[in-house]
Structures are given as structure tokens and as C-alpha cells.
Design an enzyme around this catalytic site. Structure first.
Site, short mmCIF file in Angstrom:
data_model
loop_
_atom_site.label_atom_id
_atom_site.label_comp_id
_atom_site.label_asym_id
_atom_site.label_seq_id
_atom_site.Cartn_x
_atom_site.Cartn_y
_atom_site.Cartn_z
NE ARG A 26 -2.71 0.73 3.50
CZ ARG A 26 -3.49 0.40 4.51
NH1 ARG A 26 -4.74 0.07 4.31
NH2 ARG A 26 -3.03 0.40 5.75
CD GLU A 40 -12.19 5.76 4.48
OE1 GLU A 40 -11.61 4.97 5.23
OE2 GLU A 40 -11.70 6.17 3.42
CE LYS A 49 -2.63 4.20 7.33
NZ LYS A 49 -3.82 4.76 7.94
N1 PLP Z 1 -9.61 4.17 6.43
C1 PLP Z 1 -8.68 5.08 6.79
C2 PLP Z 1 -8.86 6.49 6.38
C3 PLP Z 1 -7.56 4.67 7.55
O1 PLP Z 1 -6.64 5.56 7.90
C4 PLP Z 1 -7.44 3.31 7.92
C5 PLP Z 1 -6.30 2.86 8.69
O2 PLP Z 1 -5.30 2.45 8.22
C6 PLP Z 1 -8.43 2.41 7.50
C7 PLP Z 1 -9.50 2.88 6.77
C8 PLP Z 1 -8.32 0.96 7.82
O3 PLP Z 1 -7.26 0.36 7.11
P1 PLP Z 1 -6.49 -0.90 7.69
O4 PLP Z 1 -7.52 -1.92 7.95
O5 PLP Z 1 -5.54 -1.27 6.64
O6 PLP Z 1 -5.82 -0.44 8.94
C1 COI Z 2 -4.63 2.45 11.56
O1 COI Z 2 -5.68 1.87 11.82
O2 COI Z 2 -3.54 1.89 11.59
C2 COI Z 2 -4.62 3.86 11.17
O3 COI Z 2 -3.65 4.28 10.61
C3 COI Z 2 -5.75 4.72 11.50
C4 COI Z 2 -5.33 5.95 12.21
C5 COI Z 2 -6.48 6.88 12.19
C6 COI Z 2 -4.87 5.67 13.59
#
Ligand code: PLP
Ligand code: COI
Length: 342
Positions: A83, A221, A185
Site C-alpha cells: 500500500r 468511511e 494513506k
Molecule cells: N480508512 C482510513 C482512512 C484509515 O486511515 C485506515 C487505517 O489504516 C483504515 C481505513 C483501515 O485500514 P487498515 O484496515 O488497513 O488499517
Molecule cells: C490504523 O488503523 O492503523 C490507522 O492508521 C488509522 C489511524 C487513524 C490511527
């Protein structure tokens, strides 16, 4: 190994420094150097750094945990590495190789292993960052880059863990725009969510959730976690092009499809549909699976499924995901990566 003095039973999702961080530099020779592990501390950079002036930066988040038999495990770290590469393309940054990313994460976890909470008490959150640290005046890619990774022992992201939360859909703000940077991200996606989130929190909600900026109709989201809703046997999660493709989201879809035999769909979800759902929850590395007990939009509140409680499917998905992560359920996809202690 002797643990350092931390109140493991009361961990929250907040910053605490640990022993060691990692740093690598991409310089004028257009190559990543070999990098090094060093004591956690401040970094210095030019006030003209691309990251400081134009937000040329990415971050990641993943967790290391202790299993019941005291092994150390990571969950799908290669996905975080991939990612960050997607983000590098979008933000004109030099790609950091995903396999090297995983090896660094493993070694960083080993070096900070006394900060991994005991089994069942939390996780060691790993925060890799990639920044344009070279000085630049015009809006253009920085001439130098820094990859940093540090760690932090953490507890639940939302207070109470598996207790239902209240979420407010904002009609006043968007998180990201079509064809913008919402799908990577980028650090620039987050500062703009602080004010809407602060407003929602001041009104008693755990967080706010966003609608798509094109039509203002479909759910995107929550500020830092993906959204799901269940109606009957149909589990839906938004797809709008501007959401962050969560690794937890992808894993939950697979578990729901392959183990619970649910009809899983990525699709456009109007707010009204979520309001009528049997169950809703959000997912993320930090949020894990957080049940949503009530949703509010334009002043109208709907208690999800008519009862403020953790839904049965949400609870089964939580149990399956967390058990797979801790090697207590069969990991048929080889998602879990052990970190051998040398
Ligand atoms: N959406 C956003 C905006 C995020 O910052 C995160 C965190 O990483 C997620 C969703 C969830 O992603 P993940 O399940 O890869 O942590
Ligand atoms: C995560 O879930 O790892 C994120 O980066 C989300 C953040 C808002 C803490």
C-alpha cells in the site's frame, strides 16, 4: 524477557515512546541507503522540506502481538508494504521495496519486544512513515526522502473495545474527493478530519463518518476506519474510489465470504440503507472491528437493528479475525507472519 514498567491493563491508543526506531534515506544518488536502527528521538529536517510545506508524506499502521504461547506475530505486513508503494506512485515518491519493508518491521519489533503487551492486553503498533525531507520551494517532488518506522504499545482505538459506538454522518464535510488521494494513506488526508471529528465528539459521538463528495449520497468511511453494514445474509462495504482500501476490510470480506458464507458486496451504499441495517461496524488496524450501535444523520438517530448492542455477526467476525491473528483459528490464507526472536 523482563517487561518494562507499563500499566498493561489500562493501555489506550496514545503515544508513548519506545526504545528503537529505524531510519533510511533516499538521497541525491537516487537510491535508498542501507538505513539503521537508532534510539527513538527527534529528527531534523529543513524548514523547506516537501513534507512540511506540501504534505508530501505517507504513513502506515500495523500491529505486533503476543500469542498465548508467547510467539510474536504480525498480520499481513506485506499488504502495508504494497500500500505504501501505491501511495509512492500517487505522491511522486521513490518506492520503498515491500519485502525490505517487512524485514525492517520484523527487526524493529524484535528490538522493541519488551514493549509488546502481554497476551490479551494490547498490541505493539508499528508506524512506518515516508516523507519528502529534501528542501524544495516550488510545488514539486522533494529531492530527498526519509523512511522512518517507530513503535508504540497500544490498547483499543475506541474506548471500551467491543462496546458499541455512536457514529454521526456529517452533512457538512468530505474526507476526500473523486480522483484525489483518499485511496492512499497520504498524511494530507487526516488533518482535515480533525475538525469534523472534534465536532462529532463534542456532541457525544465516538467519531464522524463521511459521504462521497460527488453525490453526497453514498457512505465512504469513518475518519480512520472502513464501514460495513449487514442486512440479512448480505454484508456490504462501500466502494467509491476515494476510500482507503483497508487491510482489515479486505480480510473481513474474505472471512465473511469463506467462513460465514455471507453474500459480500463492495458497492455504493446510500445512508438510508445503513440506517435500516441489522448490524453495522467499522474496521481498521487500530479500530479492529468496532460495532456501531447507533447512526445519526441530519439530527435523526437510528439505533442499529433496533437494539443498542453488538450484533451476532459482528461478534463472530471479531472473534474469527482476532483468533486468526493470534493463531487460535486456522489461518488458511497464510496471513500471519511470525517474528522469530533470535
Ligand atoms: N480508512 C482510513 C482512512 C484509515 O486511515 C485506515 C487505517 O489504516 C483504515 C481505513 C483501515 O485500514 P487498515 O484496515 O488497513 O488499517
Ligand atoms: C490504523 O488503523 O492503523 C490507522 O492508521 C488509522 C489511524 C487513524 C490511527
Amino acid at each position: 524477557m523482563a517487561k518494562i514498567k507499563i500499566d498493561w491493563s489500562n493501555l489506550t491508543f496514545s503515544f508513548r515512546k519506545t526504545k528503537t526506531m529505524y531510519m533510511a534515506t533516499f538521497g541525491k544518488d537516487r537510491k535508498w541507503d542501507t538505513g539503521c536502527f537508532l534510539p527513538f528521538g527527534n529528527v531534523s529536517m529543513s524548514p523547506a522540506a516537501g513534507v512540511l510545506n506540501y504534505g508530501q508524506g505517507l504513513f502506515e499502521g500495523l500491529k505486533a502481538q503476543h500469542t498465548r504461547d508467547n510467539k510474536i506475530v504480525l498480520f499481513r505486513p506485506i499488504e502495508n508494504g504494497r500500500r505504501i508503494v501505491d501511495g509512492c506512485k500517487r505522491l511522486c515518491m521513490p518506492e520503498f521495496p515491500p519485502r525490505r519493508f517487512v524485514e525492517i518491521v520484523k527487526e524493529l519489533v524484535r528490538k522493541n519486544r519488551e514493549y509488546i503487551p502481554p497476551y490479551g492486553k494490547g498490541s505493539l503498533y508499528i508506524r512506518p512513515c515516508l516523507w519528502g525531507t529534501g528542501a524544495i520551494l516550488g510545488v514539486a517532488p522533494a529531492p530527498e526522502y526519509t523512511f522512518i518506522a517507530f513503535t508504540c504499545p497500544v490498547g483499543p482505538y475506541y474506548k471500551g473495545g467491543m462496546t458499541p459506538i455512536k457514529i454521526e454522518f456529517t452533512a457538512d464535510f468530505h474526507r476526500s474527493a473523486p480522483r484525489g488521494t483518499g485511496h492512499v494513506k497520504s498524511i494530507s488526508n487526516y488533518a482535515g478530519t480533525m475538525y469534523p471529528s472534534k465536532l462529532a465528539k463534542s456532541r457525544g459521538y465516538a467519531d464522524c463518518a463521511y459521504l462521497d463528495a460527488r453525490s453526497d449520497r453514498f457512505i465512504e468511511e469513518v475518519g480512520g476506519a472502513n464501514f460495513f453494514c449487514l442486512k440479512g445474509n448480505k454484508l456490504s462495504t462501500p466502494v467509491t474510489g476515494s476510500i482507503l482500501p483497508g487491510i482489515t476490510r479486505k480480510s473481513v470480506m474474505t472471512i465473511a465470504r469463506d467462513i460465514l458464507k455471507l453474500d459480500v458486496r463492495e458497492r455504493e451504499i446510500p445512508v438510508a440503507e445503513a440506517m435500516a441495517a441489522d448490524e453495522c461496524f467499522c474496521t481498521g488496524t487500530a479500530a479492529v472491528i468496532s460495532p456501531i450501535g447507533a447512526l445519526t444523520f441530519k439530527g435523526k438517530t437510528h439505533v442499529v437493528g433496533g437494539k443498542f448492542r453488538v450484533g451476532e455477526t459482528t461478534s463472530r467476525l471479531y472473534s474469527l479475525l482476532t483468533k486468526i491473528q493470534l493463531q487460535e483459528e486456522t489461518d488458511r490464507w497464510n496471513w500471519v507472519v511470525e517474528v522469530p526472536v533470535r
